[in-house]
Design an enzyme around this catalytic site. Structure first.
Site, mmCIF file in Angstrom:
data_model
loop_
_atom_site.group_PDB
_atom_site.id
_atom_site.type_symbol
_atom_site.label_atom_id
_atom_site.label_comp_id
_atom_site.label_asym_id
_atom_site.label_seq_id
_atom_site.Cartn_x
_atom_site.Cartn_y
_atom_site.Cartn_z
ATOM 1 N N ASN A 104 8.887 -4.832 -0.520
ATOM 2 C CA ASN A 104 7.448 -4.847 -0.288
ATOM 3 C C ASN A 104 6.785 -4.876 -1.654
ATOM 4 O OD1 ASN A 104 4.781 -4.328 0.445
ATOM 5 N ND2 ASN A 104 5.121 -2.133 0.630
ATOM 6 N N GLY A 105 6.005 -5.907 -1.932
ATOM 7 C CA GLY A 105 5.337 -5.994 -3.228
ATOM 8 C C GLY A 105 5.289 -7.434 -3.701
ATOM 9 N N LYS A 472 -15.767 -4.219 12.679
ATOM 10 C CA LYS A 472 -14.837 -4.061 13.802
ATOM 11 C C LYS A 472 -14.818 -5.342 14.631
ATOM 12 C CE LYS A 472 -12.996 -1.324 12.744
ATOM 13 N NZ LYS A 472 -13.085 -0.334 11.706
ATOM 14 N N GLU A 475 -13.012 -8.187 12.821
ATOM 15 C CA GLU A 475 -11.597 -7.875 12.627
ATOM 16 C C GLU A 475 -10.765 -8.091 13.891
ATOM 17 O OE1 GLU A 475 -11.372 -3.787 11.446
ATOM 18 O OE2 GLU A 475 -9.492 -4.058 10.379
HETATM 19 C C1 AGP Z 1 -10.732 -1.285 8.708
HETATM 20 O O1 AGP Z 1 -10.754 -1.469 10.074
HETATM 21 C C2 AGP Z 1 -9.836 -2.145 7.963
HETATM 22 N N1 AGP Z 1 -8.529 -2.173 8.481
HETATM 23 C C3 AGP Z 1 -9.958 -2.104 6.460
HETATM 24 O O2 AGP Z 1 -11.256 -2.499 6.144
HETATM 25 C C4 AGP Z 1 -9.637 -0.778 5.723
HETATM 26 O O3 AGP Z 1 -10.621 0.169 5.994
HETATM 27 C C5 AGP Z 1 -9.531 -1.070 4.218
HETATM 28 O O4 AGP Z 1 -8.488 -1.969 3.998
HETATM 29 C C6 AGP Z 1 -9.345 0.173 3.399
HETATM 30 O O5 AGP Z 1 -8.162 0.839 3.716
HETATM 31 P P1 AGP Z 1 -7.870 2.300 3.191
HETATM 32 O O6 AGP Z 1 -8.877 3.207 3.833
HETATM 33 O O7 AGP Z 1 -6.473 2.598 3.619
HETATM 34 O O8 AGP Z 1 -8.021 2.284 1.707
#
Ligand code: AGP
Length: 596
Positions: A104-105, A472, A475
């Site tokens: 992963n990376g 939301k 997404e």
């Molecule tokens: C939210 O529904 C998303 N999946 C996304 O915006 C998420 O909040 C963002 O990637 C930040 O993630 P984190 O809170 O784990 O840093």
């Protein structure tokens, strides 16, 4: 190049077939990626099953759990570049299929390494950056190294980020793992050992975990777990006991994780509010701050925006909010008198982590995080944990309201306005009532599910709620949604309002109410269909709108963010289901965004 934001697993079991366990664990990581899956196990030689597609579909065709051997590795992939194909799925192997690796990376220098290895006679089968790793290990094994030292030498050649697990046919009782800038934990069960991208993946087997730091390696063998630094020195690490239970990572009778997590929100807020005394102690130790700056991405950014309104209204302290990915372009005005608050449910978001690393030593840093021991928690000066439990659905719901609960506690304690605590304690009850609107929201979803565009409007505290509603929707329904400051509509977007366009107006009682109402009239005059969120006592709003979602009159705008977001989450959830989309795994997205 094929970049990955994926989930990895490795395990060494005690006389038990590894493949079914690996399959079960990798399913728990599916939220991290779901375009390909693969498992490799080792007995007399290395056997691999892998393909592109969601885990259940690939399993139906390949019987992924039908592999011999009591140790192995597995991977679920989420590609940002390049095709999700069988060849690109992990595990990736060396020339002779003696060594298998999951990763992963991103290997930044993979091109030059690949050219060099090809020049040395290695044959590549995929387009992945990962494939250089098994070939590098192969090269060092051929020079006389064992798997562990060959892996150490291989990662010494690599530039970029990685969490890897590697196995080798000639060392059938060993799994080697290593990390740099991608999460990796080690699980210690009864004579069985695991490595994984995160804890929920292995909770069914153990809740005892060790968090690896960057440049650390782990060797799982019959002798147990050995953690070493990059030079090969053994390091002693603390074993944490996680209080999450395996059923927390199950659907518990709900059709989707997202629906379950939406329903868990009042409880998540209640539990987070129990952390009050820790926040009280922390605030007592704070030096005097003259500025607050929030840094976050996505939904966590929306929680930060609410934080700005709260801190400026309650604490009376100038507060900025920065998108983590934009932070590096404006970071140099911070000093010791600034408190920079990083909000991240995963604690692993690459953009947020990068911003944190820029700020450390310049200003005081505080992280609000859901995942125990995640990288951000180890690098920030102060940490507050949200107590939402594991969130599996890609769309953040219960972690968002838990972040808000922490921000409210922090603002109340920093302002000393303790009289507001009672209002905050009432929030979970209001959230329960909001959940009872589910049937009405289903009807609204049915009515508007085929719309091409949605607008969400609000002012002040309701503006971030509107933005979160729009995020939301985008997404998980793939419908275009704009979250707009209601007063800003007339400066441009009003041109997009036509007959029948749904506009969701977040209009709780308070300072912003009357002006938002005027904006409702503006959009109605252009033919919009307005869905109003407001007080059950708000006769004017009820009269103006086409559909009304009512809340208790006592919820004023300052305390509206948690209950008012619930109908917006449910609206997107039901539209998603009605459009036959899987809301837990929306296309092109992953739960934990570990690339910049
Ligand atoms: C939210 O529904 C998303 N999946 C996304 O915006 C998420 O909040 C963002 O990637 C930040 O993630 P984190 O809170 O784990 O840093």
């Amino acid at each position: 190049m094929v970049k990955c934001m994926c989930g990895i697993i490795g395990c060494l079991l005690d006389n038990k077939r590894a493949a079914p366990v690996l399959l079960n664990c990798v399913k728990k990581l599916e939220y991290r990626g779901y375009d390909s899956v693969g498992i490799a196990t080792s007995s007399s030689d290395i056997k691999i099953k892998k393909d592109s597609g969601k885990i259940d579909d690939v399993h139906k065709n390949l019987d992924l759990d039908d592999l011999p051997g009591d140790m192995g590795i597995a991977h679920v992939r989420w590609a940002t570049h390049g095709l999700p194909t069988k060849e690109n799925a992990h595990p990736q192997t060396d020339c002779k299929d003696n060594i298998a690796v999951v990763h992963n990376g991103i290997i930044e220098n993979y091109k030059e390494l690949k050219d060099q290895l090809i020049g040395e006679g290695h044959q590549f089968k995929s387009e992945t950056d990962t494939e250089v790793i098994p070939h590098l290990i192969e090269k060092y094994v051929e020079m006389g190294n064992n798997l562990e030292s060959a892996t150490r030498l291989a990662i010494g050649d690599i530039k970029g980020s990685y969490a890897i697990a590697a196995i080798c046919r000639d060392e059938p009782n060993k799994v080697v793992g290593a990390r740099k800038e991608s999460p990796l934990i080690v699980g210690k069960g009864e004579n069985e050992y695991f490595i994984a991208s995160d804890a929920p993946a292995i909770l069914e087997h153990t809740n005892k975990v060790i968090y690896l730091e960057d440049h650390e390696m782990v060797v799982l063998s019959e002798e147990g777990i050995e953690i070493k630094d990059i030079k090969g020195n053994v390091i002693k690490k603390e074993i944490f006991t996680i209080d999450w239970t395996p059923d927390m990572a199950e659907k518990g009778g709900y059709a989707h994780f997202m629906l379950k997590e939406i329903h868990e929100q009042p409880e998540a807020v209640k539990k987070t509010l129990l952390g009050e005394s820790e926040i009280k102690k922390m605030v007592k130790k704070f030096p005097d701050f003259n500025r607050v700056c929030f840094v976050a991405c996505g939904t966590s950014f929306h929680a930060s925006l609410i934080g700005k309104y709260l801190f400026e209204n309650l604490v009376g302290i100038p507060t900025d909010v920065s998108l983590a990915s934009e932070f590096e372009y404006s970071a140099d005005t911070l000093d010791e008198k600034t408190l920079v608050i990083f909000i991240t449910q995963s604690g692993e978001t690459a953009d947020t982590l990068k911003a944190l690393r820029l700020v450390n030593h310049m200003a005081k840093t505080l992280a609000i995080v859901n995942v125990l021991g995640s990288t951000v928690t180890r690098e920030a000066e102060y940490v507050i944990y949200t107590r939402a439990g594991p969130e599996i659905g890609v769309a953040a719901t219960k972690t968002y309201v838990s972040q808000l609960a922490c921000i409210y506690l922090l603002a109340i304690y920093m302002s000393g306005k303790m009289e507001l605590m009672e209002k905050l304690q009432n929030i979970p009850e209001y959230m329960e009532t909001a959940l009872q609107k589910e049937e009405l929201i289903k009807e609204i979803a049915q009515k508007y599910k085929d719309s091409r565009d949605f607008f969400f409007i609000g002012r002040g505290f309701s503006f971030p709620t509107a933005m979160e509603g729009a995020l939301k929707l985008k997404e998980i329904t793939y419908i275009h949604g704009e979250g707009y400051a209601a007063g800003e509509l007339k400066h441009g977007p009003l041109a997009l309002i036509d007959e029948g366009v749904p506009v969701v107006a977040v209009t709780p009682p308070g300072k912003s109410h009357d002006k938002t109402l005027s904006n409702v009239e503006e959009v109605k005059a252009r033919g919009a269909h307005v869905i109003g969120l407001g007080s059950s006592e708000d006769g004017v709003l009820k009269y103006e709108v086409h559909d009304m979602i009512e809340f208790e009159d006592e919820i004023d705008e300052m305390f509206s963010s948690m209950p008012y977001v619930i109908p917006l989450q449910l609206l997107s959830y039901y539209i998603s289901v009605m459009k036959s989309i899987d809301p837990d795994k929306p296309k092109n997205l992953a739960k934990c965004v570990t690339v910049e």
